[in-house]
Design an enzyme around this catalytic site. Structure first.
Site, mmCIF file in Angstrom:
data_model
loop_
_atom_site.group_PDB
_atom_site.id
_atom_site.type_symbol
_atom_site.label_atom_id
_atom_site.label_comp_id
_atom_site.label_asym_id
_atom_site.label_seq_id
_atom_site.Cartn_x
_atom_site.Cartn_y
_atom_site.Cartn_z
ATOM 1 N N SER A 144 0.853 -1.195 0.000
ATOM 2 C CA SER A 144 0.000 0.000 0.000
ATOM 3 C C SER A 144 0.880 1.232 0.000
ATOM 4 C CB SER A 144 -0.893 0.016 1.245
ATOM 5 O OG SER A 144 -1.567 1.258 1.382
ATOM 6 N N TYR A 157 -1.722 0.994 10.596
ATOM 7 C CA TYR A 157 -1.855 0.260 9.334
ATOM 8 C C TYR A 157 -0.644 0.529 8.440
ATOM 9 C CZ TYR A 157 -3.677 -0.867 4.668
ATOM 10 O OH TYR A 157 -3.850 -1.370 3.392
#
Length: 251
Positions: A144, A157
């Site tokens: 990501s 995250y």
């Protein structure tokens, strides 16, 4: 090679209910992929994913897999590889977490890290070793852009994805020259059930767009792809913004 031209004949999706994973499997099944393994926690959603791919003509098998149950990864994944060579493994599982809650209750943050990094570390190393023994195949890892630089709004995250990204790059270097290809995929905000209800970030994308980028990356034997591609330039700038300025940006 069996997995030439970005169209593997066989595919293992780790995270069998992942919308990106399913979109990728569906795109590949519409081309050349005929055998698909969907690994995930047994659920109606997993069976529905299998049914969608069977409707496209793929032979689909489901396998119980829990990212957090690393003690069983060797057994579960070993059984899949024992059935025959796999042309592609897609590591697509992950959780977003709830940043404010996880800061208050660190057990939630630990679950995010255990799923996104520790579970992925275990699965990636096991699959990488099996692919090395085959002498061919691709390992595609969903990273990501959140891992490129920690942001106040989702640093738990982001830190887990930063670890995963570094792992995948190092594993790719380790496997270089063995016939195994490692592709790191760095999407931005993707419209999925996981992000439902969150404000969409600029350059937001879809599971189908990520699947298309993965297919193109496989065909080109790329080591990293960004989705959308413009994020490469955006992150090149943000990576070098002074920290005092970065923390004030509305990110």
């Amino acid at each position: 090679m069996k997995d030439a031209f970005g169209s593997p004949q066989s595919l293992l999706v780790l995270g069998g209910t992942s919308e990106i994973g399913l979109a990728t499997a569906a795109r590949l099944a519409a081309r050349r992929t005929r055998t698909v393994w969907l690994a995930g926690r047994p659920s109606p959603a997993l069976e529905a994913s299998a049914g969608r791919l069977r409707a496209l003509g793929a032979q689909v098998r489901t396998v119980p897999f829990d990212a957090l149950d690393t003690d069983r990864h060797e057994e579960v994944l070993g059984k899949v590889f024992a059935e025959g060579d796999l042309d592609m493994v897609l590591l697509a599982f992950g959780v977003l977490g709830d940043q404010p809650r996880d800061e208050r209750e660190p057990a939630g943050a630990v679950r995010v890290a255990a799923t996104n990094y520790t579970g992925a570390l275990s699965a990636a190393l096991i699959c990488g070793r099996a692919l090395r023994r085959q002498g061919h195949g691709s390992l595609v890892v969903l990273s990501s852009v959140a891992g490129e630089r920690a942001r106040r709004s989702n640093f738990v995250y982001g830190s887990s994805k930063a670890g995963l990204d570094a792992l995948a790059q190092g594993l790719g270097d380790s496997l270089h020259g063995t016939g195994v290809h490692v592709l790191v995929v760095r999407p931005g905000f993707v419209h999925t059930k996981m992000t439902a209800g969150l404000p969409a970030a600029p350059l937001a994308t879809t599971p189908e767009a990520v699947a298309e980028a993965i297919e193109h990356g496989l065909r080109r034997r790329s080591e990293v792809v960004w989705v959308p591609g413009a994020l490469r330039c955006v992150m090149a700038v943000l990576r070098h913004v002074p920290r005092a300025v970065f923390r004030r940006l509305p990110l």
